[in-house]
Design a protein around this motif. Sequence first.
Motif, PDB file in Angstrom:
ATOM      1  N   ALA A 123      30.783  21.409 -16.393  1.00  0.00           N
ATOM      2  CA  ALA A 123      30.630  20.849 -17.744  1.00  0.00           C
ATOM      3  C   ALA A 123      30.868  19.348 -17.751  1.00  0.00           C
ATOM      4  N   VAL A 124      31.877  18.885 -17.017  1.00  0.00           N
ATOM      5  CA  VAL A 124      32.159  17.446 -16.963  1.00  0.00           C
ATOM      6  C   VAL A 124      31.026  16.701 -16.275  1.00  0.00           C
ATOM      7  N   GLU A 125      30.494  17.274 -15.199  1.00  0.00           N
ATOM      8  CA  GLU A 125      29.371  16.631 -14.515  1.00  0.00           C
ATOM      9  C   GLU A 125      28.123  16.594 -15.391  1.00  0.00           C
ATOM     10  N   ALA A 126      27.902  17.645 -16.178  1.00  0.00           N
ATOM     11  CA  ALA A 126      26.711  17.679 -17.027  1.00  0.00           C
ATOM     12  C   ALA A 126      26.812  16.714 -18.202  1.00  0.00           C
ATOM     13  N   ALA A 127      28.031  16.503 -18.710  1.00  0.00           N
ATOM     14  CA  ALA A 127      28.203  15.613 -19.869  1.00  0.00           C
ATOM     15  C   ALA A 127      28.451  14.168 -19.481  1.00  0.00           C
ATOM     16  N   ALA A 128      28.533  13.854 -18.204  1.00  0.00           N
ATOM     17  CA  ALA A 128      28.843  12.496 -17.770  1.00  0.00           C
ATOM     18  C   ALA A 128      27.583  11.632 -17.783  1.00  0.00           C
ATOM     19  N   PRO A 129      27.565  10.547 -18.537  1.00  0.00           N
ATOM     20  CA  PRO A 129      26.397   9.655 -18.532  1.00  0.00           C
ATOM     21  C   PRO A 129      26.379   8.794 -17.269  1.00  0.00           C
ATOM     22  N   ALA A 130      25.208   8.332 -16.916  1.00  0.00           N
ATOM     23  CA  ALA A 130      25.058   7.504 -15.717  1.00  0.00           C
ATOM     24  C   ALA A 130      25.158   6.017 -16.031  1.00  0.00           C
ATOM     25  N   VAL A 131      24.877   5.633 -17.277  1.00  0.00           N
ATOM     26  CA  VAL A 131      24.891   4.217 -17.659  1.00  0.00           C
ATOM     27  C   VAL A 131      25.548   4.084 -19.033  1.00  0.00           C
ATOM     28  N   ARG A 132      25.854   2.864 -19.350  1.00  0.00           N
ATOM     29  CA  ARG A 132      26.282   2.503 -20.700  1.00  0.00           C
ATOM     30  C   ARG A 132      25.599   1.185 -21.064  1.00  0.00           C
ATOM     31  N   THR A 133      25.550   0.890 -22.341  1.00  0.00           N
ATOM     32  CA  THR A 133      24.842  -0.291 -22.812  1.00  0.00           C
ATOM     33  C   THR A 133      25.830  -1.254 -23.445  1.00  0.00           C
ATOM     34  N   LEU A 134      25.821  -2.494 -22.963  1.00  0.00           N
ATOM     35  CA  LEU A 134      26.671  -3.544 -23.499  1.00  0.00           C
ATOM     36  C   LEU A 134      25.819  -4.507 -24.323  1.00  0.00           C
ATOM     37  N   MET A 135      26.369  -4.936 -25.424  1.00  0.00           N
ATOM     38  CA  MET A 135      25.666  -5.854 -26.322  1.00  0.00           C
ATOM     39  C   MET A 135      26.127  -7.281 -26.031  1.00  0.00           C
ATOM     40  N   VAL A 143      21.467  -8.793 -27.585  1.00  0.00           N
ATOM     41  CA  VAL A 143      20.636  -8.169 -26.561  1.00  0.00           C
ATOM     42  C   VAL A 143      21.442  -7.041 -25.908  1.00  0.00           C
ATOM     43  N   ALA A 144      20.834  -5.875 -25.763  1.00  0.00           N
ATOM     44  CA  ALA A 144      21.475  -4.722 -25.123  1.00  0.00           C
ATOM     45  C   ALA A 144      21.145  -4.727 -23.636  1.00  0.00           C
ATOM     46  N   LYS A 145      22.190  -4.651 -22.806  1.00  0.00           N
ATOM     47  CA  LYS A 145      22.022  -4.662 -21.359  1.00  0.00           C
ATOM     48  C   LYS A 145      22.635  -3.394 -20.765  1.00  0.00           C
ATOM     49  N   PRO A 146      21.825  -2.546 -20.138  1.00  0.00           N
ATOM     50  CA  PRO A 146      22.375  -1.338 -19.502  1.00  0.00           C
ATOM     51  C   PRO A 146      23.191  -1.698 -18.260  1.00  0.00           C
ATOM     52  N   VAL A 147      24.299  -0.989 -18.091  1.00  0.00           N
ATOM     53  CA  VAL A 147      25.189  -1.196 -16.946  1.00  0.00           C
ATOM     54  C   VAL A 147      25.467   0.168 -16.327  1.00  0.00           C
ATOM     55  N   ALA A 148      25.350   0.246 -15.003  1.00  0.00           N
ATOM     56  CA  ALA A 148      25.627   1.500 -14.308  1.00  0.00           C
ATOM     57  C   ALA A 148      27.126   1.786 -14.316  1.00  0.00           C
ATOM     58  N   LEU A 149      27.483   3.067 -14.337  1.00  0.00           N
ATOM     59  CA  LEU A 149      28.880   3.500 -14.371  1.00  0.00           C
ATOM     60  C   LEU A 149      29.292   4.077 -13.023  1.00  0.00           C
ATOM     61  N   GLY A 150      30.561   3.882 -12.687  1.00  0.00           N
ATOM     62  CA  GLY A 150      31.119   4.497 -11.488  1.00  0.00           C
ATOM     63  C   GLY A 150      31.539   5.936 -11.751  1.00  0.00           C
ATOM     64  N   GLU A 151      32.073   6.561 -10.707  1.00  0.00           N
ATOM     65  CA  GLU A 151      32.444   7.971 -10.825  1.00  0.00           C
ATOM     66  C   GLU A 151      33.589   8.165 -11.826  1.00  0.00           C
ATOM     67  N   LYS A 152      34.608   7.337 -11.755  1.00  0.00           N
ATOM     68  CA  LYS A 152      35.738   7.463 -12.677  1.00  0.00           C
ATOM     69  C   LYS A 152      35.320   7.154 -14.107  1.00  0.00           C
ATOM     70  N   GLN A 153      34.452   6.161 -14.270  1.00  0.00           N
ATOM     71  CA  GLN A 153      33.980   5.827 -15.614  1.00  0.00           C
ATOM     72  C   GLN A 153      33.144   6.956 -16.200  1.00  0.00           C
ATOM     73  N   ARG A 154      32.302   7.570 -15.376  1.00  0.00           N
ATOM     74  CA  ARG A 154      31.492   8.690 -15.856  1.00  0.00           C
ATOM     75  C   ARG A 154      32.379   9.856 -16.287  1.00  0.00           C
ATOM     76  N   THR A 155      33.430  10.128 -15.506  1.00  0.00           N
ATOM     77  CA  THR A 155      34.353  11.205 -15.873  1.00  0.00           C
ATOM     78  C   THR A 155      35.078  10.892 -17.182  1.00  0.00           C
ATOM     79  N   ARG A 156      35.457   9.631 -17.345  1.00  0.00           N
ATOM     80  CA  ARG A 156      36.155   9.236 -18.577  1.00  0.00           C
ATOM     81  C   ARG A 156      35.261   9.419 -19.805  1.00  0.00           C
ATOM     82  N   TYR A 157      34.009   8.952 -19.723  1.00  0.00           N
ATOM     83  CA  TYR A 157      33.096   9.092 -20.846  1.00  0.00           C
ATOM     84  C   TYR A 157      32.785  10.564 -21.120  1.00  0.00           C
TER      85      TYR A 157
END
Length: 214
Positions: A123-135, A143-157
Amino acid sequence: MLPSLRQTASRCASSLFPRCARTIYTGVSAKDQSVMDEALVAVGSQASPIPATATPAPSPSSLSSQHPTIIEIPPAEDPLLHYFASSLLTHGHRARAARITSNTLLHIHAFTRAPPLPILRQAVEAAAPAVRTLMHKQGGKMVAKPVALGEKQRTRYAVQAILKASKSKIGRTVEERLARELIAIVQGHSVALEEKLRIHQFAMVNRGNAQTRV
């Protein structure tokens, strides 16, 4: 006069109350030994006497020929469960957060009759996003800029999305709502999955603003 009275009083006391010598025996009496023998016979541990000759120690060659015994010992605490309990921590009540995590696993097992920890991981792996968007502000516009997330960040989100989506689930306790949300994510219909899809779509639209390193 006083010394004579003391002597007279001591003589009278010695004649009326003679001194008695009392000894304390700390060994095992015959009665105690009989009770111990009866107890050993009752439990069936009355064995034959141990022979005086000891068994010889095994030689190093025989020890090297034997295969080592492999014992699978689980870790004292799973890192994902530790982080999940830390996300539930409020006002320093660590024991309460750990109890909620344990009860959540128990509810998952009660609902699915399957091992709960693999379901939690999936469930955590399925709900973990791969990117986030910074304004960012460039000139006079945002301007919205996508940023890739690390493993710990993906788990946190992912954990934050699961906790937020579980509030809309039915259930009398937090543990039951969390268990229903985790099972819903694995089954493929959850608000957390919809939020992940929205984040990915927004990042895909603004992929041209992403910073690339040459």
